[in-house]
Write a protein that holds these residues in place. Structure first.
Motif, PDB file in Angstrom:
ATOM      1  N   THR A 101       4.926  11.171   6.936  1.00  0.00           N
ATOM      2  CA  THR A 101       4.806  12.332   7.344  1.00  0.00           C
ATOM      3  C   THR A 101       3.794  12.973   6.543  1.00  0.00           C
ATOM      4  OG1 THR A 101       6.036  12.069   9.801  1.00  0.00           O
ATOM      5  CG2 THR A 101       5.195  14.475   8.861  1.00  0.00           C
ATOM      6  N   ILE A 102       2.955  13.967   6.210  1.00  0.00           N
ATOM      7  CA  ILE A 102       2.160  15.014   5.493  1.00  0.00           C
ATOM      8  C   ILE A 102       2.260  15.977   6.180  1.00  0.00           C
ATOM      9  CG2 ILE A 102       0.921  15.510   3.664  1.00  0.00           C
ATOM     10  CD1 ILE A 102       2.891  13.198   3.092  1.00  0.00           C
ATOM     11  N   THR A 103       2.171  17.092   6.038  1.00  0.00           N
ATOM     12  CA  THR A 103       2.147  18.171   6.910  1.00  0.00           C
ATOM     13  C   THR A 103       1.263  18.736   6.098  1.00  0.00           C
ATOM     14  OG1 THR A 103       4.024  19.725   5.861  1.00  0.00           O
ATOM     15  CG2 THR A 103       4.659  18.356   8.342  1.00  0.00           C
ATOM     16  N   GLU A 104       0.535  19.316   7.085  1.00  0.00           N
ATOM     17  CA  GLU A 104      -0.780  20.658   6.317  1.00  0.00           C
ATOM     18  C   GLU A 104       0.116  22.067   5.484  1.00  0.00           C
ATOM     19  OE1 GLU A 104      -4.106  21.724   6.886  1.00  0.00           O
ATOM     20  OE2 GLU A 104      -4.565  19.725   7.948  1.00  0.00           O
ATOM     21  N   GLU A 105       1.573  21.802   5.559  1.00  0.00           N
ATOM     22  CA  GLU A 105       2.007  22.817   4.434  1.00  0.00           C
ATOM     23  C   GLU A 105       2.842  21.622   3.461  1.00  0.00           C
ATOM     24  OE1 GLU A 105       3.218  22.486   7.218  1.00  0.00           O
ATOM     25  OE2 GLU A 105       2.741  24.274   8.118  1.00  0.00           O
ATOM     26  N   ASP A 106       2.783  20.222   3.781  1.00  0.00           N
ATOM     27  CA  ASP A 106       2.696  19.662   1.875  1.00  0.00           C
ATOM     28  C   ASP A 106       0.952  19.541   1.072  1.00  0.00           C
ATOM     29  OD1 ASP A 106       5.178  19.367   2.832  1.00  0.00           O
ATOM     30  OD2 ASP A 106       4.650  17.105   3.610  1.00  0.00           O
ATOM     31  N   ILE A 107       0.428  19.613   2.107  1.00  0.00           N
ATOM     32  CA  ILE A 107      -0.720  18.953   1.344  1.00  0.00           C
ATOM     33  C   ILE A 107      -1.209  20.419   0.784  1.00  0.00           C
ATOM     34  CG2 ILE A 107      -3.760  18.826   2.062  1.00  0.00           C
ATOM     35  CD1 ILE A 107      -2.764  16.837   4.499  1.00  0.00           C
ATOM     36  N   LEU A 108      -1.215  21.897   1.401  1.00  0.00           N
ATOM     37  CA  LEU A 108      -1.282  22.677   0.590  1.00  0.00           C
ATOM     38  C   LEU A 108      -0.642  23.792  -0.230  1.00  0.00           C
ATOM     39  CD1 LEU A 108      -1.653  25.127   4.270  1.00  0.00           C
ATOM     40  CD2 LEU A 108      -3.728  24.376   2.002  1.00  0.00           C
ATOM     41  N   ILE A 141       0.722  -1.245   0.854  1.00  0.00           N
ATOM     42  CA  ILE A 141       0.134  -0.104  -0.119  1.00  0.00           C
ATOM     43  C   ILE A 141       0.763   1.341  -0.106  1.00  0.00           C
ATOM     44  CG2 ILE A 141      -2.103   1.192   1.296  1.00  0.00           C
ATOM     45  CD1 ILE A 141      -2.803  -1.446   1.766  1.00  0.00           C
ATOM     46  N   LEU A 142       2.344   1.543   0.518  1.00  0.00           N
ATOM     47  CA  LEU A 142       2.847   2.870   0.647  1.00  0.00           C
ATOM     48  C   LEU A 142       3.331   3.081  -0.468  1.00  0.00           C
ATOM     49  CD1 LEU A 142       3.737   5.225   3.201  1.00  0.00           C
ATOM     50  CD2 LEU A 142       5.364   3.558   3.106  1.00  0.00           C
ATOM     51  N   PRO A 143       4.075   2.288  -1.168  1.00  0.00           N
ATOM     52  CA  PRO A 143       4.778   2.467  -2.590  1.00  0.00           C
ATOM     53  C   PRO A 143       3.982   3.281  -3.288  1.00  0.00           C
ATOM     54  CG  PRO A 143       5.115   0.570  -1.833  1.00  0.00           C
ATOM     55  CD  PRO A 143       4.225   1.164  -0.976  1.00  0.00           C
ATOM     56  N   ARG A 144       2.199   2.314  -2.990  1.00  0.00           N
ATOM     57  CA  ARG A 144       0.916   2.622  -3.973  1.00  0.00           C
ATOM     58  C   ARG A 144       0.631   3.926  -4.009  1.00  0.00           C
ATOM     59  NH1 ARG A 144      -1.829   1.627  -8.952  1.00  0.00           N
ATOM     60  NH2 ARG A 144      -3.882   2.711  -8.588  1.00  0.00           N
ATOM     61  N   ALA A 145       0.562   3.839  -2.715  1.00  0.00           N
ATOM     62  CA  ALA A 145       0.121   5.496  -1.766  1.00  0.00           C
ATOM     63  C   ALA A 145       0.671   6.672  -2.414  1.00  0.00           C
ATOM     64  CB  ALA A 145      -0.203   5.776  -0.489  1.00  0.00           C
ATOM     65  N   ARG A 146       2.596   6.239  -2.734  1.00  0.00           N
ATOM     66  CA  ARG A 146       3.200   7.599  -2.491  1.00  0.00           C
ATOM     67  C   ARG A 146       3.416   8.232  -4.509  1.00  0.00           C
ATOM     68  NH1 ARG A 146       8.152   5.094   0.833  1.00  0.00           N
ATOM     69  NH2 ARG A 146       7.862   6.264   2.408  1.00  0.00           N
ATOM     70  N   ARG A 166      -7.713   9.551   1.445  1.00  0.00           N
ATOM     71  CA  ARG A 166      -7.983   8.718   1.481  1.00  0.00           C
ATOM     72  C   ARG A 166      -5.707   8.549   1.340  1.00  0.00           C
ATOM     73  NH1 ARG A 166      -6.481   5.745  -3.099  1.00  0.00           N
ATOM     74  NH2 ARG A 166      -6.640   7.351  -4.154  1.00  0.00           N
ATOM     75  N   ILE A 167      -5.402   9.175   0.520  1.00  0.00           N
ATOM     76  CA  ILE A 167      -4.086   9.095  -0.239  1.00  0.00           C
ATOM     77  C   ILE A 167      -2.835   9.539   1.115  1.00  0.00           C
ATOM     78  CG2 ILE A 167      -1.910   9.654  -1.276  1.00  0.00           C
ATOM     79  CD1 ILE A 167      -4.641   9.882  -3.406  1.00  0.00           C
ATOM     80  N   THR A 168      -3.325  10.828   1.974  1.00  0.00           N
ATOM     81  CA  THR A 168      -2.405  11.051   2.888  1.00  0.00           C
ATOM     82  C   THR A 168      -3.206  10.003   4.492  1.00  0.00           C
ATOM     83  OG1 THR A 168      -4.751  12.331   3.192  1.00  0.00           O
ATOM     84  CG2 THR A 168      -2.420  13.539   2.418  1.00  0.00           C
ATOM     85  N   SER A 169      -4.078   9.838   3.798  1.00  0.00           N
ATOM     86  CA  SER A 169      -4.748   8.829   5.651  1.00  0.00           C
ATOM     87  C   SER A 169      -3.892   7.073   5.088  1.00  0.00           C
ATOM     88  CB  SER A 169      -6.135   7.935   5.316  1.00  0.00           C
ATOM     89  OG  SER A 169      -6.496   8.948   5.698  1.00  0.00           O
ATOM     90  N   GLN A 170      -3.636   6.965   4.441  1.00  0.00           N
ATOM     91  CA  GLN A 170      -2.844   5.053   3.711  1.00  0.00           C
ATOM     92  C   GLN A 170      -1.308   5.808   4.243  1.00  0.00           C
ATOM     93  OE1 GLN A 170      -3.807   4.358  -0.127  1.00  0.00           O
ATOM     94  NE2 GLN A 170      -5.737   2.965   0.324  1.00  0.00           N
ATOM     95  N   MET A 171      -0.762   6.671   3.573  1.00  0.00           N
ATOM     96  CA  MET A 171       0.511   7.247   4.150  1.00  0.00           C
ATOM     97  C   MET A 171       0.757   7.418   5.538  1.00  0.00           C
ATOM     98  SD  MET A 171       1.135   9.291   0.374  1.00  0.00           S
ATOM     99  CE  MET A 171       2.781  10.316   1.197  1.00  0.00           C
ATOM    100  N   LYS A 172       0.246   8.221   6.240  1.00  0.00           N
ATOM    101  CA  LYS A 172      -0.243   8.519   7.742  1.00  0.00           C
ATOM    102  C   LYS A 172      -0.104   6.934   8.347  1.00  0.00           C
ATOM    103  CE  LYS A 172      -1.569  13.303   7.783  1.00  0.00           C
ATOM    104  NZ  LYS A 172      -2.383  13.998   8.247  1.00  0.00           N
ATOM    105  N   LEU A 173      -0.929   6.097   7.456  1.00  0.00           N
ATOM    106  CA  LEU A 173      -0.809   5.194   8.853  1.00  0.00           C
ATOM    107  C   LEU A 173       0.682   3.537   8.476  1.00  0.00           C
ATOM    108  CD1 LEU A 173      -2.712   2.158   9.923  1.00  0.00           C
ATOM    109  CD2 LEU A 173      -3.451   2.023   7.999  1.00  0.00           C
ATOM    110  N   ASN A 232     -10.683  16.434  -3.171  1.00  0.00           N
ATOM    111  CA  ASN A 232     -10.572  16.317  -1.452  1.00  0.00           C
ATOM    112  C   ASN A 232     -10.685  14.434  -1.093  1.00  0.00           C
ATOM    113  OD1 ASN A 232     -10.350  17.426   0.836  1.00  0.00           O
ATOM    114  ND2 ASN A 232     -12.447  17.092   1.333  1.00  0.00           N
ATOM    115  N   SER A 233     -11.299  14.181  -1.567  1.00  0.00           N
ATOM    116  CA  SER A 233     -11.971  12.871  -1.017  1.00  0.00           C
ATOM    117  C   SER A 233     -10.712  11.560  -1.572  1.00  0.00           C
ATOM    118  CB  SER A 233     -12.447  12.116  -1.696  1.00  0.00           C
ATOM    119  OG  SER A 233     -12.507  10.788  -1.172  1.00  0.00           O
TER     120      SER A 233
END
Length: 118
Positions: A62-69, A23-28, A51-58, A46-47
């Protein structure tokens, strides 16, 4: 049927331990290729983003607010560069603030188009 918690934990780990390597390589990959312009609506983007950031965090990324913005700003369609610059200038620090503004703008645009067509 396993009643011993340790045995159950080991059985579950043996069965699902490979999920991280799958899952992690696919999410990346999906994160790298995620672009707001590829979605028909902001809600779909948004969905997918969550979904992607949840998988990566799990699985330990580390995905920050700045990364998402930054991901959202940098993947606007080229025809919306001015809009993207205006959103950047507003100085959003949280993704939920930005997405709320974009969702309202999308809704207003849809209403304007419906009124124009009628």
């Amino acid at each position: 049927m396993v009643e011993d918690p340790l045995a159950l934990w080991k059985a579950l780990r043996n069965r699902y331990n490979h999920q991280r390597t799958v899952i992690l390589p696919r999410a990346r990959y999906e994160w790298t290729h995620l672009r707001i312009q590829d979605f028909k609506s902001v809600a779909e983007y948004n969905s997918a983003l969550f979904r992607i950031t949840s998988q990566m965090k799990l699985y330990g990324d580390t995905i920050t607010e700045e990364d998402i913005l930054e991901k959202t700003f940098s993947t606007f369609h080229a025809s919306n560069v001015l809009l993207q610059q205006q959103y950047r200038a507003q100085g959003f620090t949280e993704y939920n603030q930005l997405i709320s503004v974009i969702l309202v703008a999308e809704q207003n645009n849809e209403l304007l188009m419906k009124n124009h067509q009628s």
